[in-house]
Each structure stands twice: as C-alpha cells, then as structure tokens.
Design a protein around this motif. Sequence first.
Motif, PDB file in Angstrom:
ATOM      1  N   VAL A 100       0.947  -1.245   0.017  1.00 16.53           N
ATOM      2  CA  VAL A 100      -0.129   0.040  -0.104  1.00 16.53           C
ATOM      3  C   VAL A 100       0.810   1.362  -0.193  1.00 16.53           C
ATOM      4  CG1 VAL A 100      -1.838   1.459   1.219  1.00 16.53           C
ATOM      5  CG2 VAL A 100      -1.641  -1.206   1.130  1.00 16.53           C
ATOM      6  N   LEU A 101       0.620   2.192  -1.178  1.00 15.98           N
ATOM      7  CA  LEU A 101       1.369   3.373  -1.082  1.00 15.98           C
ATOM      8  C   LEU A 101       0.498   4.305  -0.270  1.00 15.98           C
ATOM      9  CD1 LEU A 101       2.810   3.425  -4.696  1.00 15.98           C
ATOM     10  CD2 LEU A 101       3.991   2.744  -2.499  1.00 15.98           C
ATOM     11  N   ASP A 102      -0.730   4.272  -0.374  1.00 16.83           N
ATOM     12  CA  ASP A 102      -1.653   5.287   0.355  1.00 16.83           C
ATOM     13  C   ASP A 102      -2.949   4.766   0.427  1.00 16.83           C
ATOM     14  OD1 ASP A 102      -2.014   7.272   2.119  1.00 16.83           O
ATOM     15  OD2 ASP A 102      -2.210   8.779   0.518  1.00 16.83           O
ATOM     16  N   ASP A 103      -3.655   4.936   1.395  1.00 17.59           N
ATOM     17  CA  ASP A 103      -5.044   4.816   1.143  1.00 17.59           C
ATOM     18  C   ASP A 103      -5.696   6.023   1.076  1.00 17.59           C
ATOM     19  OD1 ASP A 103      -4.595   5.679   4.047  1.00 17.59           O
ATOM     20  OD2 ASP A 103      -6.277   4.665   4.951  1.00 17.59           O
ATOM     21  N   LEU A 104      -6.909   6.309   0.353  1.00 21.54           N
ATOM     22  CA  LEU A 104      -7.483   7.159  -0.340  1.00 21.54           C
ATOM     23  C   LEU A 104      -8.849   7.314  -0.368  1.00 21.54           C
ATOM     24  CD1 LEU A 104      -5.567   6.616  -3.801  1.00 21.54           C
ATOM     25  CD2 LEU A 104      -4.618   8.241  -1.869  1.00 21.54           C
ATOM     26  N   ILE A 105      -9.592   8.457  -0.454  1.00 27.00           N
ATOM     27  CA  ILE A 105     -10.937   8.585  -0.609  1.00 27.00           C
ATOM     28  C   ILE A 105     -11.194   9.335  -2.153  1.00 27.00           C
ATOM     29  CG2 ILE A 105     -13.271   9.719  -0.232  1.00 27.00           C
ATOM     30  CD1 ILE A 105     -12.232   9.489   2.575  1.00 27.00           C
ATOM     31  N   VAL A 106     -11.775   8.578  -3.246  1.00 23.75           N
ATOM     32  CA  VAL A 106     -12.020   9.039  -4.191  1.00 23.75           C
ATOM     33  C   VAL A 106     -13.447   9.466  -4.479  1.00 23.75           C
ATOM     34  CG1 VAL A 106     -12.057   8.575  -6.997  1.00 23.75           C
ATOM     35  CG2 VAL A 106     -10.396   7.522  -5.127  1.00 23.75           C
ATOM     36  N   TYR A 107     -13.761  10.964  -4.776  1.00 22.40           N
ATOM     37  CA  TYR A 107     -14.872  11.378  -5.215  1.00 22.40           C
ATOM     38  C   TYR A 107     -15.224  11.408  -6.737  1.00 22.40           C
ATOM     39  CZ  TYR A 107     -14.933  13.060  -0.450  1.00 22.40           C
ATOM     40  OH  TYR A 107     -14.822  13.192   1.103  1.00 22.40           O
ATOM     41  N   ARG A 108     -16.494  11.034  -7.291  1.00 22.74           N
ATOM     42  CA  ARG A 108     -16.795  11.480  -8.570  1.00 22.74           C
ATOM     43  C   ARG A 108     -17.466  12.609  -8.661  1.00 22.74           C
ATOM     44  NH1 ARG A 108     -18.237   6.930 -12.967  1.00 22.74           N
ATOM     45  NH2 ARG A 108     -17.945   8.044 -14.857  1.00 22.74           N
ATOM     46  N   LEU A 109     -16.944  13.586  -9.255  1.00 24.40           N
ATOM     47  CA  LEU A 109     -17.674  15.002  -9.075  1.00 24.40           C
ATOM     48  C   LEU A 109     -18.496  15.118 -10.248  1.00 24.40           C
ATOM     49  CD1 LEU A 109     -14.685  17.207  -8.281  1.00 24.40           C
ATOM     50  CD2 LEU A 109     -16.076  16.105  -6.849  1.00 24.40           C
ATOM     51  N   GLY A 110     -18.197  14.168 -11.435  1.00 27.56           N
ATOM     52  CA  GLY A 110     -19.026  14.219 -12.674  1.00 27.56           C
ATOM     53  C   GLY A 110     -18.672  13.267 -13.487  1.00 27.56           C
ATOM     54  N   GLU A 111     -19.333  13.210 -14.539  1.00 29.20           N
ATOM     55  CA  GLU A 111     -19.120  11.886 -15.583  1.00 29.20           C
ATOM     56  C   GLU A 111     -17.599  11.454 -15.954  1.00 29.20           C
ATOM     57  OE1 GLU A 111     -20.690   9.884 -19.651  1.00 29.20           O
ATOM     58  OE2 GLU A 111     -21.535  11.852 -19.078  1.00 29.20           O
ATOM     59  N   GLN A 112     -16.970  12.613 -16.213  1.00 29.42           N
ATOM     60  CA  GLN A 112     -15.716  12.551 -16.528  1.00 29.42           C
ATOM     61  C   GLN A 112     -14.675  13.254 -15.563  1.00 29.42           C
ATOM     62  OE1 GLN A 112     -15.208  13.848 -20.612  1.00 29.42           O
ATOM     63  NE2 GLN A 112     -16.617  12.604 -21.365  1.00 29.42           N
ATOM     64  N   GLU A 113     -14.983  13.411 -14.075  1.00 28.40           N
ATOM     65  CA  GLU A 113     -14.278  14.160 -13.471  1.00 28.40           C
ATOM     66  C   GLU A 113     -13.898  13.473 -12.052  1.00 28.40           C
ATOM     67  OE1 GLU A 113     -13.460  18.675 -11.573  1.00 28.40           O
ATOM     68  OE2 GLU A 113     -15.393  18.260 -12.913  1.00 28.40           O
ATOM     69  N   TYR A 114     -12.939  13.125 -11.401  1.00 30.49           N
ATOM     70  CA  TYR A 114     -12.778  12.879  -9.992  1.00 30.49           C
ATOM     71  C   TYR A 114     -11.775  13.367  -9.156  1.00 30.49           C
ATOM     72  CZ  TYR A 114     -14.508   7.979 -12.138  1.00 30.49           C
ATOM     73  OH  TYR A 114     -15.192   7.325 -12.702  1.00 30.49           O
ATOM     74  N   LEU A 115     -12.052  13.366  -7.913  1.00 27.34           N
ATOM     75  CA  LEU A 115     -11.089  14.143  -7.040  1.00 27.34           C
ATOM     76  C   LEU A 115     -10.807  13.084  -5.953  1.00 27.34           C
ATOM     77  CD1 LEU A 115     -10.190  16.942  -6.143  1.00 27.34           C
ATOM     78  CD2 LEU A 115     -11.912  16.802  -4.465  1.00 27.34           C
ATOM     79  N   VAL A 116      -9.377  12.715  -6.198  1.00 24.71           N
ATOM     80  CA  VAL A 116      -8.471  11.666  -5.232  1.00 24.71           C
ATOM     81  C   VAL A 116      -7.921  12.751  -4.091  1.00 24.71           C
ATOM     82  CG1 VAL A 116      -6.710  10.239  -5.181  1.00 24.71           C
ATOM     83  CG2 VAL A 116      -8.165  10.287  -7.207  1.00 24.71           C
ATOM     84  N   VAL A 117      -8.371  11.977  -2.803  1.00 19.28           N
ATOM     85  CA  VAL A 117      -7.875  12.734  -1.549  1.00 19.28           C
ATOM     86  C   VAL A 117      -6.918  12.086  -0.892  1.00 19.28           C
ATOM     87  CG1 VAL A 117      -8.250  13.687   0.725  1.00 19.28           C
ATOM     88  CG2 VAL A 117     -10.078  14.008  -1.390  1.00 19.28           C
ATOM     89  N   ALA A 118      -5.773  12.491  -0.746  1.00 18.13           N
ATOM     90  CA  ALA A 118      -4.515  11.685  -0.304  1.00 18.13           C
ATOM     91  C   ALA A 118      -4.235  12.367   1.328  1.00 18.13           C
ATOM     92  CB  ALA A 118      -3.221  11.492  -1.273  1.00 18.13           C
ATOM     93  N   ASN A 119      -3.526  11.282   2.020  1.00 18.13           N
ATOM     94  CA  ASN A 119      -2.882  11.476   3.253  1.00 18.13           C
ATOM     95  C   ASN A 119      -1.737  12.581   2.859  1.00 18.13           C
ATOM     96  OD1 ASN A 119      -4.285   9.959   5.142  1.00 18.13           O
ATOM     97  ND2 ASN A 119      -3.627   8.293   4.002  1.00 18.13           N
ATOM     98  N   ALA A 120      -1.618  13.704   3.914  1.00 21.60           N
ATOM     99  CA  ALA A 120      -0.699  14.661   3.614  1.00 21.60           C
ATOM    100  C   ALA A 120       0.885  14.063   3.467  1.00 21.60           C
ATOM    101  CB  ALA A 120      -0.539  15.547   5.083  1.00 21.60           C
ATOM    102  N   ALA A 121       1.208  13.041   4.299  1.00 19.26           N
ATOM    103  CA  ALA A 121       2.627  12.494   4.459  1.00 19.26           C
ATOM    104  C   ALA A 121       2.957  11.790   2.809  1.00 19.26           C
ATOM    105  CB  ALA A 121       2.678  11.564   5.291  1.00 19.26           C
ATOM    106  N   ASN A 122       1.899  11.518   2.203  1.00 17.77           N
ATOM    107  CA  ASN A 122       1.795  10.782   0.863  1.00 17.77           C
ATOM    108  C   ASN A 122       1.578  11.442  -0.320  1.00 17.77           C
ATOM    109  OD1 ASN A 122       2.993   8.541   2.458  1.00 17.77           O
ATOM    110  ND2 ASN A 122       0.806   7.730   2.703  1.00 17.77           N
ATOM    111  N   ALA A 123       1.146  12.521  -0.096  1.00 16.69           N
ATOM    112  CA  ALA A 123       0.395  13.472  -1.259  1.00 16.69           C
ATOM    113  C   ALA A 123       1.270  13.630  -2.471  1.00 16.69           C
ATOM    114  CB  ALA A 123       0.017  14.831  -0.690  1.00 16.69           C
ATOM    115  N   ALA A 124       2.582  13.848  -2.382  1.00 17.23           N
ATOM    116  CA  ALA A 124       3.396  13.855  -3.397  1.00 17.23           C
ATOM    117  C   ALA A 124       3.582  12.586  -4.010  1.00 17.23           C
ATOM    118  CB  ALA A 124       4.821  14.690  -2.938  1.00 17.23           C
ATOM    119  N   VAL A 125       3.807  11.523  -3.423  1.00 24.28           N
ATOM    120  CA  VAL A 125       3.882  10.205  -3.948  1.00 24.28           C
ATOM    121  C   VAL A 125       2.474   9.905  -4.929  1.00 24.28           C
ATOM    122  CG1 VAL A 125       4.145   7.900  -3.628  1.00 24.28           C
ATOM    123  CG2 VAL A 125       5.786   9.524  -2.190  1.00 24.28           C
ATOM    124  N   VAL A 126       1.326  10.261  -4.216  1.00 28.42           N
ATOM    125  CA  VAL A 126       0.215   9.736  -4.791  1.00 28.42           C
ATOM    126  C   VAL A 126       0.258  10.510  -6.054  1.00 28.42           C
ATOM    127  CG1 VAL A 126      -2.299   9.904  -4.706  1.00 28.42           C
ATOM    128  CG2 VAL A 126      -0.850   9.044  -2.836  1.00 28.42           C
TER     129      VAL A 126
END
Length: 371
Positions: A100-126
Amino acid sequence: MTSSSPSLRETPLGEIHASSGAHFTEFAGWRMPVRYTGDTAEHQAVRTAAGLFDLSHMGEIKISGPQAAEALDYALVAKASTITEGRARYTMLCNADGGVLDDLIVYRLGEQEYLVVANAANAAVVSAELADRVDGFDATHEDVSDDYALIAVQGPKAVEILAPLTGTDLSGVKYYAGYPSTVADADVLLARTGYTGEDGFELFTSPADAPAVWRALAESGAAHGLIPAGLSCRDTLRLEAGMPLYGNELSASLTPFHANLGRVVKLDKPGDFVGKEALAKVAEAPTERTLVGLRTDARRAPRHGYRVLDTDGTEIGEVTSGAPSPTLGHPIAMAYVDRAHSAPGTALQVDIRGKSIDVEVVELPFYRRSA
C-alpha cells in the motif's frame, strides 16, 4: 513547537489556530495544531457533541477526461468506474508488489471528473504515481491541493451545527458522498465520510473562504458544545474506531489483505491494474500475520513498535498503534500478530520497556457509535 518555522507550510487557518491557543507540531511538512484545550477534552467533545478539525494539509488530485474512469480503474485497486456521480469510495494505491502506497478517498464529481484525496505525508507520492499511471489514457492529471482548504465538523451534533449555515438538506447527504453546496455563503464540496467513528461532514473550500467558514461553524456550534480539535485527539478517535493509519497499520510492505481490508481490492474488475497479479496471489492464501485489536486493564498503554508475545514469552507480533481510550476507560492497541494467535479472547502479552503486561485480543472496532 509553538512558533512558526520558515520551512513549514501553513494552512489558511493558521492565524485562527494561534489565536485560539493551539499548540502546534510539525506534521508532513506542515505546521498543524496538535491540541487546544487538551487531548481528552477534545476527544470527548467529538464523542458527545462535536469537534472542528483543520485538514487542509491533505492532498487533492483531480483526474478528468473521457477515460478518467478507465485510468483510475488501472491506477487503483477499486473499480472507480462504478462510483456514481456525487458518491465517494475508500480505496488504496498499491505498488506492483501489492504493498500500500496510500489509502485514499475518491469522489466522482462528474461523468468525466474525479477528485482523489490523499494523506498529507503521501500526497506528493500519490500525485506522481497517478500522473504516471494515467499517462496513455485520454485523461488529465492535475494536482489541485493548493486550490483547497479542508474543514471537518465531527460528532453527534454535526447536523445541528451545520444545518443553519447551508441550504442543503443534510438528511439527503449520504455516507460516502460529496455534493456541491454552499456553507456560510461560500461554495464548497460538502462530503460525509469522516475518520473519527462519528457522524460528520467535510467541507472542501477555497483557501480564501476557509477562515470565514471556520468562524461560522464555531459560532453555530458554540451552543452545542463544539470545540476546535487537534491531531492528537483525531488519532485516539480513529484508533477507537479501528481505522488504519498510514505508516502504522498500512505501509508499502503490507498489502490490504494484511490489514483485513481485502474487500477494497476488486480483483474481478475488467482489465489489468497495478498490483493485480501480486494481490491475486495474496488473496489465495491467508497472510502469516493479521491485524487485531488488543485491550488491557494495565495502567500503561501498548505503543507503536512494542513487541507482542505469547504467554510463553515468544514474540509473535508487533503493536502498530496504541493509547489509553478516553471513551472506554482502558488502554487499547492494534497490532499485527501471527494468525494462530489472532482469535478474539486469546491471551497475549506486550513487552513495555522490559516489563510484560497482559492483553487480550478483541474484535475491531473497539468503539461503534449508536445509530
């Protein structure tokens, strides 16, 4: 630390925290409030009323375009293409070996748009990994972390506190969802996920709007027992709720199956995804060690890195997180132990600086809020 450092990043709410008497700590390159009035008081406020958290250090990455869904299906262990608009999903970014490189929450904002939320310590890696993995798909990667502040109000009074500030019918905001809304006249993405074991909401705002939204929530919540809460109580809250923390229960050397989170790995989704082959092999046979809960009536709490022993004194595991539980009144911990010693009710020991204390394996989570 109580003073700002030139090398640390400040959230848009830094001045508010300082004026509220926050004690600060360095976390993942950020200057963050670790506590205000006290760890136990803040913890208990979230369990009985509500706490107000600054989570603006989290990372946000937007994946958009005609093949955004297919790109994320390849990049993550989840089947992102089945997330409906307005909903969210807990998932993981794994390496080719299944770690595991990080655990995430993924929001689907629209048909073709997603927002991936990463932990602060891993944000750059993600962000870097996603940029690499979506390359070749008709999709765009954009790190939008600087475009967002993130405020969470968590606790049984969260609905009463937030309702006067928004026109959104909060009863219609489902668990693991995210909808465009307004709060205190500011445009927000209004989400309902949480990391405390309580009901609550997360508000993705612009950095410029964050102070006004924070103050409005604080004012609305004053009569309900809302207080600002820091990173320290957030850790004990998530521990009671049995929620994993990256760097403790999750790491690049452990797969989701080690943490009993194999359910998030969708091996049956069409096509390939990063880590699929390795994860399929792990899924076929139980891991040697597995994550369990431990409780003790001893005065001292097991802590991260302490050895777990069987009753003969043989080392059979290691504590990943531990603390006194303000809600339960006794110390608790999570630990990886040999599977043969993982059944609830099993008597074990933890070596605390040369002295063994008795512990018992218990089911997770330690705490579950009433409906």
